[in-house]
Design a protein around this motif. Sequence first.
Motif: not given
Length: 238
Positions: A140-143, A153-156, A160-162
Motif C-alpha cells: 500500500r505504501l509503495a503504491e 510504474s511498479a514496485w518490485t 529495482p529496475g528502470p
Amino acid sequence: MRIGIFGKGRLGSAIALEAQAAPDLDLAWVLGPEGVPTPVDLAIDASVAGAVDGHLAWALETGADLVIGTTGWALPGLEGRIGSRIGVLAAPNFSLAVALMARLSTVLGRFAALDGTLDPYVLEHHHRLKADAPSGTARRLAEAVLAGMPGKSAWTLGAPGPGELGIAVIRAGAEFGSHTVGLDGPAETLTLAHQARSRAVFAQGALRAARWLRGRRGLCTFDDYAREILDPLFGDLP
C-alpha cells in the motif's frame, strides 16, 4: 452491534480482547477453521487468505457486513460481487497513523519526481512467522509513492529496475510491524517511519472501521474511513 471474528491468531485474538471491553459491542464468536458461524450484524475476517472467499460467501448469504483484515488474498470482480448487498471494508492495515503515512508517501513521491538524484524506497520488518512478503501495508505504501511518480510504474521486491520502486523485507524476531518510506540522495535523505508497539493499535482500528461500516453498502477501504478524519488536517494548509 453483534459481531463475530474469523481467526484465532494474533490479530483475531487482539480484536477479541478489545471487543470484549467495548460496551457497544456484543462479541458472539471467535472461530478457527473448524467453527460454524451464527448470524451477526458484522464479522471481522482476521484469518488466512484462502478462507476469505468462503467468509465473503457466508456474509453475502446471511446479510452480515464484513471487515477483511487478512493479507495476501485477491478476489477478482470483488466489487461487482458485493454490489449493494452488504458493506465490505478491506484493509491491509487498520492504523490511522499508517493511513496518514500513505498520504504523506504520495507527497514524497511527488518530491522525488522533481529531482532525479533522489531514490525512493520502502522497507518493512515483521516477525519471523509472518507468511506474506512484502506485507500488504508495504505494498500500500509503495503504491502511494508510485501515485506521485509518473516516471515509475511498479514496485518490485529487491533491487529495482528502470521505472521500478524497490521494497526491502525483513522477517526476523518478534517485530509487530515496522515500515519506512525513504528518499536517498547524494546530499540528503528523508524518511517517514512507523512502528507498531502492540497489535492493540490494529485491533482498535479494526473495530473503529467496523462501527463506521455499519449501515453502508458496497466495497470500501480503510482509506475511505480515514479520509473523513484526515482531510480536515490538510484543509487549512497553504
